[in-house]
Scaffold this motif. Structure first.
Motif, PDB file in Angstrom:
ATOM      1  N   TRP A 199       0.848  -1.202   0.000  1.00  0.00           N
ATOM      2  CA  TRP A 199       0.000   0.000   0.000  1.00  0.00           C
ATOM      3  C   TRP A 199       0.881   1.250   0.000  1.00  0.00           C
ATOM      4  O   TRP A 199       0.591   2.216  -0.724  1.00  0.00           O
ATOM      5  N   HIS A 202       2.143   2.093  -3.423  1.00  0.00           N
ATOM      6  CA  HIS A 202       1.142   2.599  -4.358  1.00  0.00           C
ATOM      7  C   HIS A 202       0.422   3.842  -3.835  1.00  0.00           C
ATOM      8  O   HIS A 202      -0.513   4.331  -4.494  1.00  0.00           O
ATOM      9  N   GLU A 288      -9.348   3.795  -6.450  1.00  0.00           N
ATOM     10  CA  GLU A 288      -8.593   2.615  -6.068  1.00  0.00           C
ATOM     11  C   GLU A 288      -7.466   2.392  -7.070  1.00  0.00           C
ATOM     12  O   GLU A 288      -7.506   2.894  -8.203  1.00  0.00           O
ATOM     13  N   VAL A 289      -6.461   1.642  -6.643  1.00  0.00           N
ATOM     14  CA  VAL A 289      -5.326   1.273  -7.489  1.00  0.00           C
ATOM     15  C   VAL A 289      -5.177  -0.239  -7.424  1.00  0.00           C
ATOM     16  O   VAL A 289      -5.099  -0.811  -6.324  1.00  0.00           O
ATOM     17  N   SER A 290      -5.143  -0.892  -8.576  1.00  0.00           N
ATOM     18  CA  SER A 290      -5.025  -2.345  -8.636  1.00  0.00           C
ATOM     19  C   SER A 290      -3.592  -2.752  -8.953  1.00  0.00           C
ATOM     20  O   SER A 290      -2.915  -2.090  -9.748  1.00  0.00           O
ATOM     21  N   MET A 291      -3.141  -3.828  -8.338  1.00  0.00           N
ATOM     22  CA  MET A 291      -1.835  -4.400  -8.638  1.00  0.00           C
ATOM     23  C   MET A 291      -2.034  -5.715  -9.359  1.00  0.00           C
ATOM     24  O   MET A 291      -2.827  -6.552  -8.921  1.00  0.00           O
ATOM     25  N   PRO A 292      -1.368  -5.929 -10.489  1.00  0.00           N
ATOM     26  CA  PRO A 292      -1.544  -7.189 -11.227  1.00  0.00           C
ATOM     27  C   PRO A 292      -1.230  -8.402 -10.359  1.00  0.00           C
ATOM     28  O   PRO A 292      -0.532  -8.310  -9.342  1.00  0.00           O
ATOM     29  N   TYR A 293      -1.731  -9.520 -10.787  1.00  0.00           N
ATOM     30  CA  TYR A 293      -1.576 -10.758 -10.028  1.00  0.00           C
ATOM     31  C   TYR A 293      -0.100 -11.109  -9.844  1.00  0.00           C
ATOM     32  O   TYR A 293       0.705 -11.059 -10.775  1.00  0.00           O
ATOM     33  N   GLU A 299      -4.060 -10.817  -6.541  1.00  0.00           N
ATOM     34  CA  GLU A 299      -4.305  -9.518  -7.184  1.00  0.00           C
ATOM     35  C   GLU A 299      -4.859  -8.574  -6.120  1.00  0.00           C
ATOM     36  O   GLU A 299      -5.975  -8.763  -5.634  1.00  0.00           O
ATOM     37  N   LEU A 300      -4.064  -7.574  -5.758  1.00  0.00           N
ATOM     38  CA  LEU A 300      -4.417  -6.675  -4.658  1.00  0.00           C
ATOM     39  C   LEU A 300      -5.026  -5.384  -5.187  1.00  0.00           C
ATOM     40  O   LEU A 300      -4.680  -4.903  -6.276  1.00  0.00           O
ATOM     41  N   VAL A 301      -5.929  -4.808  -4.402  1.00  0.00           N
ATOM     42  CA  VAL A 301      -6.553  -3.529  -4.702  1.00  0.00           C
ATOM     43  C   VAL A 301      -6.329  -2.621  -3.499  1.00  0.00           C
ATOM     44  O   VAL A 301      -6.608  -3.004  -2.359  1.00  0.00           O
ATOM     45  N   ARG A 303      -6.945   0.977  -1.451  1.00  0.00           N
ATOM     46  CA  ARG A 303      -7.885   2.089  -1.257  1.00  0.00           C
ATOM     47  C   ARG A 303      -7.469   2.887  -0.024  1.00  0.00           C
ATOM     48  O   ARG A 303      -6.578   2.493   0.718  1.00  0.00           O
TER      49      ARG A 303
END
Length: 482
Positions: A199, A202, A288-293, A299-301, A303
């Motif tokens: 977190w 990002h 939100e920001v997504s992280m690839p698998y 796969e994390l998101v 917030r």
């Protein structure tokens, strides 16, 4: 009685013996005071404000007329003590250099204040623009001990509650704010250390997306397209980062709405502080920001946390509100000199895994650093450079960022101060077309033990002098001497 050669030899030997009995600091103080350039060296250290870790440069600067070639000014360090010139280290952290951190905090205060009250190139009419003080926090990564001020226990749950690892999820103690247990997880095995450091990695992109989302929500509320929002208003901000006791960062931001041409123009009448506050809340809840698998992580998101504070900034002395323009500027300036070291970490980069084991930090901070080091070897996470930022627990952003049109810059503030209190000798007015030729090189840094003691004394004297000046400026009368 005549003095013999034996008496002279005995005197020299006695002096050498006395010198050997002195501490290294005392010996160095005697050496410094005996140097022929000691008075000039003192002037240099005073000019740096008693910097705790000055940078020494050697070189010269020549200013000449581009038409006639006449030399208007020339400075060379060859005539300085040690043929070098000390300059400030400019470190913002109190733990590294207290004098420079005070100077940086003062610059930050004026930078933020000018964006709220005007001055230093910003018109005073910005006080009539919508202005908010916003605090965005990190989400929870696991239950931690917390300080309370109302006498309530740290964590109150039903009796016998425990996690899957057998650790109790209750704490009946009342922790003071300086208790070492504050910020430590109730169960280290349950704490999401990987989520915490990722977190952090990002958080900068999360903030960037939030500012863009605020603009989109303002456009939607006004019934205009997002592409044309710049024709009606501009959003400016100044943001500072603060580490909480649990080792997670949160952001304090000053957000201001201006007209289409920046602070010189007023925003449209429909752009109110209430509308801006609603846009901030909706953006913080949706972005939100997504992280690839990644194998082993999924796969994390990412917030924002659930705690969001949005306050309208009032004019000083306008009412009894604590969120005034002066108070906000002082608050931001206070935290800009802090770092992860103030949350129990270290301000120095980590070079190896052994460094983490030897650091005098809590087990919680050591686990966060170790997580950065472990995840940093994964090829999928290489762009995050987690090992390079292990000492900041994975956070890669600057302590303070601002939009271009918010107010003045650190560079402009430093240039103005250098023009008033420059270290280099003054000379005739060179004009904007003067030809400047400079050649400088790094030749060292830091103080010897004796110089460090003198510099610390100079820094303390300057602080006392500033306090006396503030007392006199406030109109306080000193009591008569007895």
């Amino acid at each position: 009685m005549p003095i013999t050669t034996a008496d002279v030899r005995r005197s020299v030997l006695d002096r050498a013996e006395r010198m050997r009995r002195l501490t290294d600091t005392d010996q160095d103080l005697i050496r410094l005071a005996s140097e022929p350039g000691f008075p000039r060296w003192l002037e240099q250290i005073k000019a740096t404000g008693g910097c705790a870790h000055p940078i020494y440069l050697a070189g010269h600067t020549t200013v000449s007329d581009p038409v006639t070639g006449q030399v208007l000014r020339h400075y060379d360090t060859i005539n300085e003590p040690g043929e070098r010139l000390p300059v400030r280290c400019r470190n913002r952290r109190e733990s590294r250099c207290l004098p420079c951190s005070r100077l940086h905090s003062g610059d930050t205060f004026h930078l933020v204040r000018s964006g709220l009250l005007g001055g230093k190139g910003t018109p005073a009419t910005v006080t009539d623009h919508p202005r908010l003080f916003v605090t965005l926090t990190a989400p929870s990564f696991g239950a931690v001990h917390r300080a309370t001020t109302d006498g309530e226990p740290c964590r109150r749950h039903s009796a016998g509650t425990s996690c899957e690892h057998g650790h109790p999820l209750t704490c009946g103690l009342v922790h003071a704010s300086d208790d070492s247990a504050v910020g430590q997880p109730l169960c280290p095995d349950c704490y999401d250390y990987a989520g915490h450091v990722l977190w952090h990695a990002h958080a900068g992109e999360l903030w960037n997306r939030t500012t863009r989302a605020i603009r989109r929500h303002l456009a939607t509320s006004a019934g205009i397209t997002q592409a044309r929002i710049g024709e009606h208003l501009r959003m400016s901000f100044a943001k500072v980062t603060e580490y909480q006791r649990r080792g997670a960062v949160h952001f304090h931001a000053v957000i201001r709405l201006d007209g289409p041409d920046g602070p010189t123009t007023p925003p449209p009448t429909w752009a109110s502080a209430e509308l801006l506050g609603a846009a901030v809340r909706s953006a913080a809840a949706s972005v939100e920001v997504s992280m690839p698998y990644v194998p082993g992580l999924g796969e994390l998101v990412f917030r924002w946390g659930g705690q969001l504070d949005v306050h309208s900034i009032r004019r000083a002395f306008a009412d009894d509100s604590a969120v005034t323009d002066q108070a906000v500027a002082a608050y931001v300036a206070k935290y800009v000199s802090k770092g992860v070291g103030d949350a129990g970490g270290t301000d120095y980069p980590i070079r190896s895994l052994d460094d983490i084991a030897l650091l005098r930090v809590s087990a919680h901070v050591r686990a966060l650093m170790g997580t950065c080091w472990r995840l940093g070897r994964m090829p999928e996470l290489a762009p995050l450079r987690l090992r390079a930022w292990a000492h900041t627990l994975g956070y890669r952003g600057h302590v303070l960022t601002k939009s271009r049109r918010y107010s003045t810059t650190y560079g402009e503030l430093r240039a103005t101060r250098a023009a008033r209190h420059g270290v280099l000798p003054s000379g005739p007015d060179t004009g904007p077309l003067a030809l400047v030729e400079s050649a400088w090189r790094y030749v060292g840094s830091g103080h010897t033990p004796g110089a460090e003691l003198i510099a610390a004394g100079i820094a303390e004297d300057l602080v006392l002098l500033r306090e006396v000046r503030q007392e006199l400026a406030a109109g306080h009368r000193w009591p008569d001497a007895a």
